[in-house]
Motif scaffolding. Structure first.
Motif, PDB file in Angstrom:
ATOM      1  N   HIS A 160     -13.831   3.545   1.974  1.00 50.42           N
ATOM      2  CA  HIS A 160     -13.075   2.369   1.548  1.00 50.42           C
ATOM      3  C   HIS A 160     -11.939   2.767   0.609  1.00 50.42           C
ATOM      4  O   HIS A 160     -12.094   3.658  -0.223  1.00 50.42           O
ATOM      5  CB  HIS A 160     -14.004   1.376   0.851  1.00 50.42           C
ATOM      6  CG  HIS A 160     -15.089   0.867   1.741  1.00 50.42           C
ATOM      7  ND1 HIS A 160     -14.861  -0.066   2.718  1.00 50.42           N
ATOM      8  CD2 HIS A 160     -16.397   1.191   1.827  1.00 50.42           C
ATOM      9  CE1 HIS A 160     -15.990  -0.299   3.359  1.00 50.42           C
ATOM     10  NE2 HIS A 160     -16.944   0.447   2.842  1.00 50.42           N
ATOM     11  N   PRO A 161     -10.786   2.104   0.731  1.00 55.36           N
ATOM     12  CA  PRO A 161      -9.673   2.414  -0.173  1.00 55.36           C
ATOM     13  C   PRO A 161      -9.988   1.932  -1.586  1.00 55.36           C
ATOM     14  O   PRO A 161     -10.803   1.030  -1.774  1.00 55.36           O
ATOM     15  CB  PRO A 161      -8.505   1.635   0.431  1.00 55.36           C
ATOM     16  CG  PRO A 161      -9.121   0.548   1.217  1.00 55.36           C
ATOM     17  CD  PRO A 161     -10.439   1.070   1.702  1.00 55.36           C
ATOM     18  N   PRO A 162      -9.328   2.517  -2.569  1.00 56.78           N
ATOM     19  CA  PRO A 162      -9.581   2.082  -3.956  1.00 56.78           C
ATOM     20  C   PRO A 162      -9.117   0.640  -4.166  1.00 56.78           C
ATOM     21  O   PRO A 162      -8.079   0.224  -3.658  1.00 56.78           O
ATOM     22  CB  PRO A 162      -8.771   3.060  -4.796  1.00 56.78           C
ATOM     23  CG  PRO A 162      -7.791   3.679  -3.876  1.00 56.78           C
ATOM     24  CD  PRO A 162      -8.364   3.610  -2.499  1.00 56.78           C
ATOM     25  N   TYR A 163      -9.895  -0.109  -4.918  1.00 58.01           N
ATOM     26  CA  TYR A 163      -9.655  -1.520  -5.174  1.00 58.01           C
ATOM     27  C   TYR A 163      -9.393  -1.671  -6.663  1.00 58.01           C
ATOM     28  O   TYR A 163     -10.256  -1.378  -7.482  1.00 58.01           O
ATOM     29  CB  TYR A 163     -10.899  -2.307  -4.751  1.00 58.01           C
ATOM     30  CG  TYR A 163     -10.810  -3.801  -4.908  1.00 58.01           C
ATOM     31  CD1 TYR A 163     -10.025  -4.556  -4.064  1.00 58.01           C
ATOM     32  CD2 TYR A 163     -11.539  -4.448  -5.891  1.00 58.01           C
ATOM     33  CE1 TYR A 163      -9.969  -5.926  -4.186  1.00 58.01           C
ATOM     34  CE2 TYR A 163     -11.483  -5.822  -6.022  1.00 58.01           C
ATOM     35  CZ  TYR A 163     -10.696  -6.553  -5.168  1.00 58.01           C
ATOM     36  OH  TYR A 163     -10.639  -7.917  -5.301  1.00 58.01           O
ATOM     37  N   GLY A 164      -8.177  -2.087  -7.019  1.00 59.14           N
ATOM     38  CA  GLY A 164      -7.859  -2.180  -8.436  1.00 59.14           C
ATOM     39  C   GLY A 164      -6.786  -3.203  -8.715  1.00 59.14           C
ATOM     40  O   GLY A 164      -6.271  -3.873  -7.805  1.00 59.14           O
ATOM     41  N   PRO A 165      -6.407  -3.355  -9.983  1.00 54.87           N
ATOM     42  CA  PRO A 165      -5.399  -4.351 -10.356  1.00 54.87           C
ATOM     43  C   PRO A 165      -4.011  -3.982  -9.830  1.00 54.87           C
ATOM     44  O   PRO A 165      -3.605  -2.824  -9.885  1.00 54.87           O
ATOM     45  CB  PRO A 165      -5.436  -4.345 -11.883  1.00 54.87           C
ATOM     46  CG  PRO A 165      -6.038  -3.041 -12.256  1.00 54.87           C
ATOM     47  CD  PRO A 165      -6.925  -2.636 -11.132  1.00 54.87           C
TER      48      PRO A 165
ATOM     49  N   THR B  29      -1.238  -0.600  -2.582  1.00 51.86           N
ATOM     50  CA  THR B  29      -0.729   0.287  -3.618  1.00 51.86           C
ATOM     51  C   THR B  29       0.778   0.412  -3.498  1.00 51.86           C
ATOM     52  O   THR B  29       1.371   0.026  -2.496  1.00 51.86           O
ATOM     53  CB  THR B  29      -1.354   1.693  -3.508  1.00 51.86           C
ATOM     54  OG1 THR B  29      -1.031   2.230  -2.225  1.00 51.86           O
ATOM     55  CG2 THR B  29      -2.858   1.649  -3.674  1.00 51.86           C
ATOM     56  N   SER B  30       1.384   0.961  -4.541  1.00 52.19           N
ATOM     57  CA  SER B  30       2.825   1.138  -4.561  1.00 52.19           C
ATOM     58  C   SER B  30       3.170   2.257  -5.528  1.00 52.19           C
ATOM     59  O   SER B  30       2.428   2.521  -6.486  1.00 52.19           O
ATOM     60  CB  SER B  30       3.497  -0.163  -4.989  1.00 52.19           C
ATOM     61  OG  SER B  30       4.885   0.034  -5.116  1.00 52.19           O
TER      62      SER B  30
ATOM     63  N   VAL C  74       3.263  -2.323  -8.708  1.00 47.43           N
ATOM     64  CA  VAL C  74       3.838  -3.610  -8.313  1.00 47.43           C
ATOM     65  C   VAL C  74       4.202  -3.573  -6.835  1.00 47.43           C
ATOM     66  O   VAL C  74       4.750  -2.593  -6.337  1.00 47.43           O
ATOM     67  CB  VAL C  74       5.072  -3.966  -9.177  1.00 47.43           C
ATOM     68  CG1 VAL C  74       6.190  -2.970  -9.011  1.00 47.43           C
ATOM     69  CG2 VAL C  74       5.579  -5.356  -8.867  1.00 47.43           C
ATOM     70  N   VAL C  75       3.855  -4.649  -6.125  1.00 48.95           N
ATOM     71  CA  VAL C  75       4.182  -4.810  -4.711  1.00 48.95           C
ATOM     72  C   VAL C  75       5.136  -5.986  -4.608  1.00 48.95           C
ATOM     73  O   VAL C  75       4.794  -7.101  -5.010  1.00 48.95           O
ATOM     74  CB  VAL C  75       2.907  -5.060  -3.863  1.00 48.95           C
ATOM     75  CG1 VAL C  75       3.272  -5.325  -2.416  1.00 48.95           C
ATOM     76  CG2 VAL C  75       1.957  -3.888  -3.978  1.00 48.95           C
TER      77      VAL C  75
END
Length: 95
Positions: A6-11, A30-31, A45-46
Motif C-alpha cells: 500500500h502507498p503511504p497515507y499521510g497529510p 503525493t507531490s 501540496v496538490v
C-alpha cells in the motif's frame, strides 16, 4: 492489510488555484511541491483544477435548463404533437 503493497497515507494540502481555496486532509497523493500550512508545518501540496469552492453546483451558479421549453420547441419544430403532420400522436396505429 497486507504489508508492503500500500502507498503511504499521510497529510496533504489540496489547493484550488482558481478559487484560492486550500484544505488539509489525508491522502495517498503525493507531490514534490510543498507549502507551509496555518499550523506552521510544511506539507506536500496538490494543485487541483476544480473543488467545491469553484464548482458551479456547489457555489450556486449552476444554470438550470428549461426542459419544458425544450420539449415545446421540439414539438413545434417537428410538429409531432397531437393533430400534427404525423397523425394523432399515438404510436403503433393500425393501417
Amino acid at each position: 492489510m497486507k504489508p508492503g503493497i500500500h502507498p503511504p497515507y499521510g497529510p496533504v494540502v489540496f489547493r484550488d488555484r482558481a478559487a484560492g481555496f486550500a484544505f488539509l486532509t489525508r491522502s495517498t497523493a503525493t507531490s514534490d511541491k510543498t507549502v507551509e500550512w496555518e499550523d506552521g508545518r510544511t506539507y506536500p501540496v496538490v494543485d487541483v483544477e476544480i473543488s467545491s469552492a469553484s464548482h458551479p453546483f456547489y457555489t450556486g451558479t449552476a444554470r438550470v435548463l428549461d426542459t419544458a421549453g425544450r420539449v415545446e420547441r421540439f414539438e413545434r419544430r417537428y410538429d409531432s404533437g397531437p393533430g400534427g403532420k404525423r397523425g394523432s400522436g399515438e404510436r403503433g396505429s393500425a393501417r
